[in-house]
Motif scaffolding. Structure first.
Motif, mmCIF file in Angstrom:
data_model
loop_
_atom_site.group_PDB
_atom_site.id
_atom_site.type_symbol
_atom_site.label_atom_id
_atom_site.label_comp_id
_atom_site.label_asym_id
_atom_site.label_seq_id
_atom_site.Cartn_x
_atom_site.Cartn_y
_atom_site.Cartn_z
ATOM 1 N N LYS A 1 0.810 -1.214 0.000
ATOM 2 C CA LYS A 1 0.000 0.000 0.000
ATOM 3 C C LYS A 1 0.855 1.282 0.000
ATOM 4 O O LYS A 1 1.769 1.424 0.799
ATOM 5 C CB LYS A 1 -0.934 0.000 1.203
ATOM 6 N N LEU A 2 0.522 2.153 -0.908
ATOM 7 C CA LEU A 2 1.234 3.433 -1.028
ATOM 8 C C LEU A 2 0.366 4.536 -0.448
ATOM 9 O O LEU A 2 -0.854 4.424 -0.424
ATOM 10 C CB LEU A 2 1.538 3.706 -2.502
ATOM 11 N N GLN B 1 0.603 10.154 -7.853
ATOM 12 C CA GLN B 1 0.520 9.564 -6.510
ATOM 13 C C GLN B 1 -0.875 9.011 -6.212
ATOM 14 O O GLN B 1 -1.020 7.948 -5.612
ATOM 15 C CB GLN B 1 0.887 10.605 -5.448
ATOM 16 N N SER C 1 -1.133 5.757 -8.070
ATOM 17 C CA SER C 1 -0.335 4.701 -7.448
ATOM 18 C C SER C 1 -1.022 4.183 -6.188
ATOM 19 O O SER C 1 -1.105 2.975 -5.947
ATOM 20 C CB SER C 1 1.059 5.214 -7.064
ATOM 21 N N HIS C 2 -1.500 5.128 -5.407
ATOM 22 C CA HIS C 2 -2.199 4.732 -4.185
ATOM 23 C C HIS C 2 -3.437 3.894 -4.526
ATOM 24 O O HIS C 2 -3.692 2.855 -3.924
ATOM 25 C CB HIS C 2 -2.620 5.972 -3.393
ATOM 26 N N SER D 1 -2.699 0.455 -5.494
ATOM 27 C CA SER D 1 -2.204 -0.364 -4.379
ATOM 28 C C SER D 1 -3.335 -0.765 -3.435
ATOM 29 O O SER D 1 -3.141 -1.520 -2.492
ATOM 30 C CB SER D 1 -1.110 0.389 -3.608
#
Ligand code: SF4
Lengths: 193, 456
Positions: free
Chosen positions: A17-18, B50, B53-54, B57
């Motif tokens: 997880k980012l 970002q 990417s989040h 994920s």
């Protein structure tokens, strides 16, 4: 079988997880919103006229109407069609002109937000031949971030940012106004309430 | 299939190549102008990247959240593992409603699923309503660009097409007249449609709504008139928060055409009273791509087309030469993930100049992924018996003397517009074609390694 399979594959294949970033954009760059709004809407093929009050706005629309037969929307005195009496949206095909009050406007791109509540029929601002939106100066925000902050609180089934007349450049990149929807968009800017 | 042999057809006509090149470069310039107007562009790109990417994920969570919220809003949510499932879901809904005629608004996903021929086979009339898409539909072609589907067509060809299908008079390619004719023709189709199908630009997990962006208003014309709207959405289109939209809407149109925003940014949260709203969440290979660390970021793509407009190879070889639904630089990293053998030549259809990565609003490292695919493909090619693998990179060029000559000619044309370093960098097959006088005896792998070491 789709759902379980897809979720399983994601769980197996996704990375660790980012973090999610914060959205802290400067809210204003000090530009005059009205001037910027005009510049950007004009670039999108729309037109802006300022009026000192609603009565003057109505007079402007009336003058523009020419021989339009079917008019509907926010200036009741001008209406030949009562939107709320229409059941089947196909009947809106004959609309020459529709006038609505914008909920908010965005200076950086000339867009005005309208929703079902204002439009009565979702199809109305698309199927009409010409469109007029009026908006108060104090309903202008500078950027989309601010627009979405305000819209958060709204409940709507459908809403749309409109930033000009319908257009296309699909034939050799030549811009043509009036693709499927309105052939013109006039925005009337009113002073703060 | 291979990119060079397909490109060969397009480059035959030098005037057309120049014209195509300039049209797209013009769009690229408009993009630069719009982008340079404000200082936070880079910050926006970074945030967008970002967020994506989040989101990837945590994709399973957001998809379920989307489903929960959309369902609470009255939207019917479906899941499709692949194209076949997607098409069956669509057709089953149509069958339930007795749908015979539909209007579609530009959706690359339905192209990807080959939905049109499937529905037509089942007796459903499908009308693509975006003007560019309608043009290619009438011409029985596929879109050559994801934002400007008919960018490869000349006015005069469209004129002839419309005379044949819409019974227009010859107008010498008058775009106003032709657009007006299409408007009338499509209005009739909108009025008679039983259902409307659209793509999705963004799905918002937090609110369970989705956004469709168009300039023509064709998506809205379709969906607000018919009692049934089906939206097809790739699972990677999900974004977490309502306010994330601010970031993406600001990036999309500016990157695509240099407009500050599309004319219509239409947001769907609940079905219209008396109407049904369905959304299909489609995987079709995306979860596999998610598992490929090197190529995962290709799923950030918001389909703006900027990488195509800027790519010197795309501009001079045309979208059809890629033989994939998404052409250009992004297509060249997505397609080999779906079928590596079929699309093995695509990662080589690039100068690796990096311009695609520079303009990409969601910061996909496109040129690095192209480079990476080249390595993967070359490795694979060398591991397999040559006859089993029809497209060996060294093979395609050097065993076809005719093609070799043409490719060289193409290379020389490219020379006129490309800076020298771009053409002679060590990775550029297009530059290499010109430098090597004779078919080499060595394998591509050896040749590649040698040249790489030599040039750095
Ligand atoms: S890869 Fe980037 S530049 Fe290319 S279409 Fe996708 S978002 Fe746009």
């Amino acid at each position: 079988m789709g759902k379980a399979e897809i979720l399983k594959a994601i769980k197996k294949n996704k990375p660790e997880k980012l973090p999610i970033p914060s959205l802290d954009f400067p809210s204003s760059n000090g530009q005059d919103l009205k001037t910027l709004y005009e510049e950007r809407l004009t670039a999108g093929g729309g037109e802006v006229i300022s009026a000192k009050d609603k009565a003057e706005a109505e007079a402007i629309v009336k003058e523009r109407m020419g021989d339009y037969k079917f008019v509907a929307g926010a200036f009741e005195a001008l209406n030949t069609i009562d939107l709320s009496a229409i059941r089947d949206p196909h009947e809106l095909e004959l609309l020459d002109l529709a006038v609505f009050e914008g909920v908010l406007g965005v200076a950086e791109n000339g867009a005005i937000w309208v929703n079902e509540e204002v439009l009565v029929h979702r199809a109305a601002p698309f199927i009409t031949q010409h469109l007029v939106l009026f908006i108060r100066e104090d309903q202008l925000v500078d950027k989309m971030h601010e627009a979405y902050k305000r819209l958060r609180a709204h409940d709507y089934g459908h809403g749309v940012f409109i930033a000009g007349p319908s257009k296309t450049a699909d034939i050799e990149q030549s811009l043509v106004i009036g693709a499927h929807g309105p052939k013109s968009l006039l925005v009337i800017m009113l002073p703060p309430a | 299939m291979s990119h060079p042999s397909e490109a060969k057809k397009f480059v035959k006509n030098e005037n057309r190549v120049n014209w195509h090149d300039q049209s797209l470069w013009h769009v690229r310039e408009k993009r630069d102008k719009a982008v340079n107007l404000f200082p936070e562009w880079e910050q926006l790109r970074e945030k967008a990247s970002q967020i994506k990417s989040h989101s990837l994920s945590n994709l399973d969570y957001y998809l379920e959240e989307f489903e929960k919220n959309a369902t609470a809003n009255g939207i019917k949510v479906h899941w499709a593992s692949d194209a076949i499932e997607h098409n069956e879901i669509v057709f089953n809904i149509f069958r339930e409603h007795g749908v015979r005629r539909i209007v579609k608004s530009k959706s690359m996903l339905t192209e990807e699923c080959h939905l049109n021929p499937f529905l037509e086979k089942h007796g459903v009339e499908v009308i693509d309503s975006d003007l560019g898409e309608r043009i290619v539909q009438l011409a029985k072609e596929t879109p050559s660009h994801i934002v400007m589907p008919a960018i490869h067509k000349k006015k005069i060809e469209i004129d002839e097409l419309f005379q044949k299908h819409l019974h227009t008079r010859p107008s010498n390619g008058d775009e106003n007249y032709l657009t007006a004719a299409a408007r009338e023709h499509l209005r009739q189709k909108f009025m008679k449609a039983d259902a409307a199908l659209t793509g999705v630009n963004f799905g918002i997990a937090e609110t369970g709504e989705f956004v469709v962006c168009t300039n023509e208003g064709n998506a809205d014309m379709g969906v607000h008139l018919t009692p049934l709207h089906i939206a097809s959405m790739g699972i990677e289109k999900i974004i977490p928060r309502y306010e994330d939209l601010g970031v993406f809407i600001r990036l999309l149109a500016r990157s695509a055409t240099g407009q500050h925003v599309t004319t219509y940014t239409s947001q769907f949260r609940k079905p219209r009273e008396g109407a049904e709203l369905h959304i299909i969440l489609v995987d079709n290979g995306r979860t596999v791509q998610l598992g490929r660390e090197k190529y995962r970021r290709s799923l950030h793509c918001i389909r703006c087309g900027a990488c195509m407009n800027t790519c010197p190879v795309y501009r001079r070889s045309g979208g059809h030469s890629y033989q994939s639904v998404v052409p250009g630089p992004i297509g060249s990293i997505l397609s080999p993930g779906i079928d590596m053998k079929k699309h093995a030549s695509l990662p080589f259809a690039s100068s690796l100049c990096g311009s695609c990565s520079d303009v990409c609003p969601v910061k996909i490292d496109i040129h690095k992924q192209l480079y990476s695919w080249r390595q993967d493909i070359t490795r694979e090619a060398n591991e397999e018996p040559a006859k089993k693998f029809s497209m060996r990179f060294a093979g395609w060029l050097f065993t076809h003397p005719n093609l070799y000559k043409k490719a060289g000619k193409f290379g020389r044309k490219a020379l006129k517009i490309l800076p020298r370093w771009m053409i002679y960098n060590s990775l550029n097959a297009w530059g290499k074609q010109r430098e090597i006088p004779e078919p080499p005896k060595q394998s591509f792998q050896e040749w590649y390694q040698q040249n790489r070491q030599k040039n750095g």
